[in-house]
Design a protein around this motif. Sequence first.
Motif, PDB file in Angstrom:
ATOM      1  N   TYR B  86     -39.516 -36.444  55.112  1.00  0.00           N
ATOM      2  CA  TYR B  86     -40.641 -36.376  54.188  1.00  0.00           C
ATOM      3  C   TYR B  86     -40.349 -36.880  52.779  1.00  0.00           C
ATOM      4  O   TYR B  86     -41.088 -36.572  51.852  1.00  0.00           O
ATOM      5  CB  TYR B  86     -41.209 -34.954  54.152  1.00  0.00           C
ATOM      6  CG  TYR B  86     -41.884 -34.611  55.443  1.00  0.00           C
ATOM      7  CD1 TYR B  86     -43.059 -35.269  55.812  1.00  0.00           C
ATOM      8  CD2 TYR B  86     -41.348 -33.690  56.319  1.00  0.00           C
ATOM      9  CE1 TYR B  86     -43.663 -34.998  57.021  1.00  0.00           C
ATOM     10  CE2 TYR B  86     -41.962 -33.412  57.532  1.00  0.00           C
ATOM     11  CZ  TYR B  86     -43.124 -34.073  57.879  1.00  0.00           C
ATOM     12  OH  TYR B  86     -43.727 -33.818  59.072  1.00  0.00           O
ATOM     13  N   GLY B  87     -39.285 -37.627  52.636  1.00  0.00           N
ATOM     14  CA  GLY B  87     -39.132 -38.363  51.379  1.00  0.00           C
ATOM     15  C   GLY B  87     -38.383 -37.684  50.254  1.00  0.00           C
ATOM     16  O   GLY B  87     -38.022 -38.344  49.301  1.00  0.00           O
ATOM     17  N   PHE B  88     -38.144 -36.353  50.356  1.00  0.00           N
ATOM     18  CA  PHE B  88     -37.407 -35.752  49.241  1.00  0.00           C
ATOM     19  C   PHE B  88     -36.023 -36.380  49.127  1.00  0.00           C
ATOM     20  O   PHE B  88     -35.516 -36.604  48.028  1.00  0.00           O
ATOM     21  CB  PHE B  88     -37.266 -34.229  49.387  1.00  0.00           C
ATOM     22  CG  PHE B  88     -36.401 -33.630  48.313  1.00  0.00           C
ATOM     23  CD1 PHE B  88     -36.905 -33.440  47.038  1.00  0.00           C
ATOM     24  CD2 PHE B  88     -35.070 -33.329  48.554  1.00  0.00           C
ATOM     25  CE1 PHE B  88     -36.093 -32.944  46.021  1.00  0.00           C
ATOM     26  CE2 PHE B  88     -34.252 -32.834  47.540  1.00  0.00           C
ATOM     27  CZ  PHE B  88     -34.773 -32.636  46.281  1.00  0.00           C
ATOM     28  N   ASN B  90     -35.056 -39.428  49.793  1.00  0.00           N
ATOM     29  CA  ASN B  90     -35.105 -40.706  49.090  1.00  0.00           C
ATOM     30  C   ASN B  90     -35.298 -40.514  47.593  1.00  0.00           C
ATOM     31  O   ASN B  90     -34.767 -41.259  46.782  1.00  0.00           O
ATOM     32  CB  ASN B  90     -36.242 -41.578  49.633  1.00  0.00           C
ATOM     33  CG  ASN B  90     -35.848 -42.269  50.922  1.00  0.00           C
ATOM     34  OD1 ASN B  90     -34.673 -42.258  51.283  1.00  0.00           O
ATOM     35  ND2 ASN B  90     -36.803 -42.849  51.612  1.00  0.00           N
ATOM     36  N   LYS B  91     -36.075 -39.493  47.255  1.00  0.00           N
ATOM     37  CA  LYS B  91     -36.301 -39.188  45.852  1.00  0.00           C
ATOM     38  C   LYS B  91     -34.976 -38.839  45.176  1.00  0.00           C
ATOM     39  O   LYS B  91     -34.653 -39.330  44.101  1.00  0.00           O
ATOM     40  CB  LYS B  91     -37.262 -38.002  45.775  1.00  0.00           C
ATOM     41  CG  LYS B  91     -37.991 -37.871  44.488  1.00  0.00           C
ATOM     42  CD  LYS B  91     -38.727 -36.539  44.499  1.00  0.00           C
ATOM     43  CE  LYS B  91     -40.216 -36.686  44.462  1.00  0.00           C
ATOM     44  NZ  LYS B  91     -40.921 -35.409  44.436  1.00  0.00           N
ATOM     45  N   ALA B  92     -34.201 -37.996  45.851  1.00  0.00           N
ATOM     46  CA  ALA B  92     -32.911 -37.600  45.295  1.00  0.00           C
ATOM     47  C   ALA B  92     -31.934 -38.776  45.291  1.00  0.00           C
ATOM     48  O   ALA B  92     -31.167 -38.953  44.349  1.00  0.00           O
ATOM     49  CB  ALA B  92     -32.334 -36.437  46.089  1.00  0.00           C
ATOM     50  N   LEU B  93     -32.008 -39.605  46.335  1.00  0.00           N
ATOM     51  CA  LEU B  93     -31.065 -40.725  46.447  1.00  0.00           C
ATOM     52  C   LEU B  93     -31.341 -41.808  45.411  1.00  0.00           C
ATOM     53  O   LEU B  93     -30.439 -42.554  45.039  1.00  0.00           O
ATOM     54  CB  LEU B  93     -31.123 -41.341  47.851  1.00  0.00           C
ATOM     55  CG  LEU B  93     -30.626 -40.462  49.005  1.00  0.00           C
ATOM     56  CD1 LEU B  93     -30.771 -41.201  50.320  1.00  0.00           C
ATOM     57  CD2 LEU B  93     -29.196 -40.032  48.803  1.00  0.00           C
ATOM     58  N   THR B  94     -32.583 -41.938  44.961  1.00  0.00           N
ATOM     59  CA  THR B  94     -32.877 -42.953  43.951  1.00  0.00           C
ATOM     60  C   THR B  94     -32.750 -42.392  42.541  1.00  0.00           C
ATOM     61  O   THR B  94     -33.031 -43.083  41.579  1.00  0.00           O
ATOM     62  CB  THR B  94     -34.287 -43.548  44.131  1.00  0.00           C
ATOM     63  OG1 THR B  94     -35.233 -42.487  44.168  1.00  0.00           O
ATOM     64  CG2 THR B  94     -34.397 -44.364  45.390  1.00  0.00           C
ATOM     65  N   SER B  95     -32.366 -41.118  42.424  1.00  0.00           N
ATOM     66  CA  SER B  95     -32.112 -40.562  41.095  1.00  0.00           C
ATOM     67  C   SER B  95     -30.609 -40.648  40.837  1.00  0.00           C
ATOM     68  O   SER B  95     -29.838 -40.886  41.762  1.00  0.00           O
ATOM     69  CB  SER B  95     -32.602 -39.116  41.032  1.00  0.00           C
ATOM     70  OG  SER B  95     -31.682 -38.276  41.689  1.00  0.00           O
ATOM     71  N   ILE B  97     -28.273 -38.590  40.549  1.00  0.00           N
ATOM     72  CA  ILE B  97     -27.313 -37.574  41.001  1.00  0.00           C
ATOM     73  C   ILE B  97     -26.480 -38.101  42.173  1.00  0.00           C
ATOM     74  O   ILE B  97     -26.910 -38.988  42.890  1.00  0.00           O
ATOM     75  CB  ILE B  97     -28.003 -36.245  41.387  1.00  0.00           C
ATOM     76  CG1 ILE B  97     -28.678 -36.319  42.757  1.00  0.00           C
ATOM     77  CG2 ILE B  97     -29.020 -35.839  40.345  1.00  0.00           C
ATOM     78  CD1 ILE B  97     -29.181 -34.978  43.194  1.00  0.00           C
ATOM     79  N   ARG B  99     -24.404 -38.234  45.766  1.00  0.00           N
ATOM     80  CA  ARG B  99     -24.702 -37.810  47.126  1.00  0.00           C
ATOM     81  C   ARG B  99     -24.004 -36.511  47.469  1.00  0.00           C
ATOM     82  O   ARG B  99     -24.565 -35.648  48.144  1.00  0.00           O
ATOM     83  CB  ARG B  99     -24.254 -38.882  48.123  1.00  0.00           C
ATOM     84  CG  ARG B  99     -25.291 -39.948  48.427  1.00  0.00           C
ATOM     85  CD  ARG B  99     -25.379 -40.993  47.339  1.00  0.00           C
ATOM     86  NE  ARG B  99     -26.289 -42.075  47.722  1.00  0.00           N
ATOM     87  CZ  ARG B  99     -27.260 -42.529  46.960  1.00  0.00           C
ATOM     88  NH1 ARG B  99     -27.467 -42.009  45.767  1.00  0.00           N
ATOM     89  NH2 ARG B  99     -28.025 -43.520  47.368  1.00  0.00           N
ATOM     90  N   ASN B 254     -26.565 -42.864  53.335  1.00  0.00           N
ATOM     91  CA  ASN B 254     -26.687 -44.242  52.876  1.00  0.00           C
ATOM     92  C   ASN B 254     -27.185 -45.179  53.971  1.00  0.00           C
ATOM     93  O   ASN B 254     -27.526 -46.320  53.710  1.00  0.00           O
ATOM     94  CB  ASN B 254     -25.353 -44.746  52.334  1.00  0.00           C
ATOM     95  CG  ASN B 254     -25.100 -44.199  50.942  1.00  0.00           C
ATOM     96  OD1 ASN B 254     -26.048 -43.884  50.214  1.00  0.00           O
ATOM     97  ND2 ASN B 254     -23.850 -44.073  50.568  1.00  0.00           N
ATOM     98  N   PRO B 256     -30.066 -46.177  56.767  1.00  0.00           N
ATOM     99  CA  PRO B 256     -31.503 -45.913  56.882  1.00  0.00           C
ATOM    100  C   PRO B 256     -31.767 -44.874  57.959  1.00  0.00           C
ATOM    101  O   PRO B 256     -31.037 -44.797  58.947  1.00  0.00           O
ATOM    102  CB  PRO B 256     -32.090 -47.269  57.268  1.00  0.00           C
ATOM    103  CG  PRO B 256     -30.959 -48.143  57.635  1.00  0.00           C
ATOM    104  CD  PRO B 256     -29.692 -47.545  57.120  1.00  0.00           C
TER     105      PRO B 256
END
Lengths: 332, 257
Positions: B86-88, B90-95, B97, B99, B254, B256
């Motif tokens: 549900y995308g959270f 990806n949200k964290a991965l593009t910020s 912080i 892994r 990392n 997909p």
Amino acid sequence: MYSIETKSLTKSFGDLVAVNDISFSVEKGEIFGFLGPNGAGKSTTMMIFTTLLKPTSGQALVAGFDVMKNAKHVRENIGFVQQETTVDEYLTGRENLLLQARLNHIPKNEINHRIDEVLDLIELTDKQDQAVVTYSGGMRKRLDIAGGLLHHPKVLFLDEPTVGLDIQTRRKIWEYIKKIHTEFEMTIFLTTHYMEEADNLCDRIGIMDHGKIQVIDSPQNMKNDLGNEIISLLVDESNNHNSFLSELKKIEFIKKINEDNLKLTLFVSNGTEVIPKIFQISSQLEIKITSISLTQPTLDDVFISYTGHEIRDDDSKYNRKREHAKMKRLRA
Amino acid sequence: MYDTYTIFWRELKRYKKSRSGVLIRLIQPAIWIIVVGNIFSETQPLIQSVGFDGEYIEFMAPGVIILTAIFTSIFGGVNTLWDRRYGFMNKALTSPISRSAIALGKMSAISLIAALQASLIIGIALAIGVTFPNPFMIIPIMAIVVLFSLGFSGISVTLAATAKSQETFWGMINLMGMPLFMLSPALFPLELLPNWLAVVAKLNPVTYTVLLVRELMTGVSEGGIPILISLGVIFAFVLAMIAIASYVFTREVNKPF
């Protein structure tokens, strides 16, 4: 300086080339739209820009940093609003933004101020302490977009920002996007398959299909290239059909003719003068015109003239096969 | 550290909002301690033969505390799959912080939740008549439960990052959870196991945790394993799991999804 710059960017999944050697750049402060059918490679390109995927070859710079060598700096300078809403339903609106602020390292003493600022912008101040479960789809999307710009990124990525929303909400979201753009002077990079959306928001559009960028220009120029008007013509069958066509081509204002049996589409620059000439030719050649109409070109027409087909539905055969192959690769 | 705390905060917020989940997760261990604890009360002579002179239920209460910790923490990583779906994630991965901060934040939240659940089970145990010779021992016991759960949540996060689907995840969890619990002195003393199983049990970190908690709770040392060795094994297990989970999580997210 460019906000986004790519050189021969390529991404393949096995033998499927999703992004095929694209080179283009997006200027600072621009709203740039990527338009294309499902499976054209738009989302893959965006995932490369947001450091979620590594390119197979070529280079991409976002906010001046290389997405491969300097992913961390890229992440510090971008906001990413995904296609599906990603807000946490269990948390309140404000808690969601607080989480987003912390993820993006906004200094503690600024967090509250920033949250108030974006809540005001998206007009959710009243609802901020309610759990997101109680929000409508449009409100969730607004909250999601707000989360993407809390940290004032240099480049904001919006992946199909209005997909699945009703028309009023869609227009409202466009308003917010424009407001964000003027207020924070961000570069905005969005993907969409709504022509109207691209037309309404974007300074420039890139039309993407089969992993390639077919054309990049402003929506207005694209439409102008086709002439500023379209005449659709339906004629009866006649032996003189071919000579009719060749006579039409001699009219100076006609830029392009698409024919589909007896249905002719003329891209023209001065429709009101062209129509009488068409009638003149048709009466000389004794061709009967069943119907005639004059319309303004939409981006749909532009799109079709570049890709040769209308935007494909999810259930088209071509697309399903391609998506299937992609999923298989990803799961392998 | 700050990033780990951010994720930790988010996970705990979500836990707090799911009140029904707290009770549901208590049902299984409560059944164990109440039903199994009473059914096997006749086995007291067996327990006494290894030097334990209390009721069977007092012998197995530490086992059920650890059971709660095992299952709460090994299931805890499942929301990693939801986050990816549900995308959270990806949200964290593009910020900005890291892994591993995401993995560690999840692990620390899971271990605290597991300890909370375990403390509720201690409450149930007290309510049905299990006694603590020394009530202050509850502090080191909880510390051990937190530590142990941190290690187990590492297993969960590692498996969840590797699994591509819910089905795979649950399959792997069941494969891990039950044998690790059964191959420990949680329900019966080690001495009653056949030799080859006892050897396997001694490779299991659960064994050392149960022995340690039981010793702290009842004062009876069993199996002749000194406290320091047990503590050492638990620490080594936790450190190894932190390292493995950070590494595997970073590698897997990392790719997909």
